[in-house]
Design an enzyme around this catalytic site. Structure first.
Site, mmCIF file in Angstrom:
data_model
loop_
_atom_site.group_PDB
_atom_site.id
_atom_site.type_symbol
_atom_site.label_atom_id
_atom_site.label_comp_id
_atom_site.label_asym_id
_atom_site.label_seq_id
_atom_site.Cartn_x
_atom_site.Cartn_y
_atom_site.Cartn_z
ATOM 1 N N LYS A 132 0.859 -1.196 0.000
ATOM 2 C CA LYS A 132 0.000 0.000 0.000
ATOM 3 C C LYS A 132 0.888 1.237 0.000
ATOM 4 C CE LYS A 132 -3.701 0.112 2.684
ATOM 5 N NZ LYS A 132 -4.474 0.019 3.969
HETATM 6 O O1 G3P Z 1 -7.131 0.965 5.872
HETATM 7 C C1 G3P Z 1 -7.501 2.308 5.737
HETATM 8 C C2 G3P Z 1 -8.899 2.649 6.082
HETATM 9 O O2 G3P Z 1 -9.694 1.538 6.169
HETATM 10 C C3 G3P Z 1 -9.036 3.598 7.211
HETATM 11 O O3 G3P Z 1 -10.208 3.394 7.906
HETATM 12 O O4 G3P Z 1 -11.731 3.691 9.792
HETATM 13 O O5 G3P Z 1 -9.378 4.530 9.980
HETATM 14 O O6 G3P Z 1 -11.001 5.681 8.494
HETATM 15 P P1 G3P Z 1 -10.605 4.374 9.115
#
Ligand code: G3P
Length: 224
Positions: free
Chosen positions: A85
């Site tokens: 990533k």
């Molecule tokens: O993996 C990245 C993404 O899923 C971030 O999620 O919940 O931290 O906004 P969140």
């Protein structure tokens, strides 16, 4: 639509794998930090458990040369089914172009705008990961951005798929599934929330009760 677990807690991952049809695991530095354990120790444990399913692991460096070194180490440690990533920023695009030439599997991440997604797709990444909830919190339409990016890819014959990320509920997941989005990475509680419904539980309980009234408590179709 592929369904991927956005978490690095091995017990949570094992639990979701036991009950649900899932296709892999995504992590990011914050998710790894939440485990309180050393990154490669956790990631090896996940890789050993999921076998050849997708594992997505994010780089940390801010310059292309170092991003490339991180990508090489990540793939050397975790094997060929690992997606590196890389944030969709200028140094990230530079690294993506070089790594795509080498055949490394890539996910463009930290995506908030369709233009970031388009540039990463033109670099040749396999996925881009736009953040629904974080876009919503900025006052924009996260689901709309996911669909917009999906349309841009399809209308331009780009093979990159949207890996929708940052969900807060199961309805968002269903809406993107209906739209044909390629993949979604979702926290374990959102996955289990897909079928957490008192009406479903009550229906299943009623069927069992009726059957036991007909037969005896504890009887099923295998022990009649
Ligand atoms: O993996 C990245 C993404 O899923 C971030 O999620 O919940 O931290 O906004 P969140």
């Amino acid at each position: 639509m592929k369904l991927i677990i956005d978490n690095a807690d091995i017990e949570a991952i094992k639990n979701v794998y036991e009950y649900y049809p899932v296709d892999g695991v995504t992590t990011n530095p914050s998710i790894l930090a939440a485990t309180g354990r050393q990154p490669y120790e956790v990631l090896h444990e996940i890789r050993d458990f999921i076998g050849s399913d997708e594992l997505h692991v994010q780089v940390i460096s801010g310059v292309a040369e170092d991003i490339i070194k991180e990508a090489h180490r990540i793939v050397a440690e975790l094997g060929p089914h690992t997606f590196v990533k890389i944030p969709c920023v200028p140094e990230g695009f530079k690294a993506m172009k070089a790594l795509v030439e080498e055949g490394v599997l890539l996910t463009g991440t930290a995506v908030y705008t369709p233009m970031q997604a388009l540039l990463a797709a033109k670099c040749g990444v396999n996925y881009v990961a736009p953040y629904i909830n974080r876009i919503d919190n900025m006052g924009y339409d996260g689901i709309g951005v996911e669909k917009h990016i999906h349309d841009i890819f399809k209308n331009n014959n780009l093979t990159t798929e949207v890996l929708a990320a940052s969900f807060k509920n199961s309805q968002q997941l269903l809406e993107l599934c209906e739209y044909g989005i390629g993949a979604a990475t979702v926290a374990p509680d959102v996955i289990t929330g897909l079928v957490k419904n008192p009406a479903i539980t009550a229906a299943v309980d009623d069927f069992r009760r009726d059957f036991e009234k007909l037969t005896k408590p504890g009887k099923t179709m295998y022990n009649l």
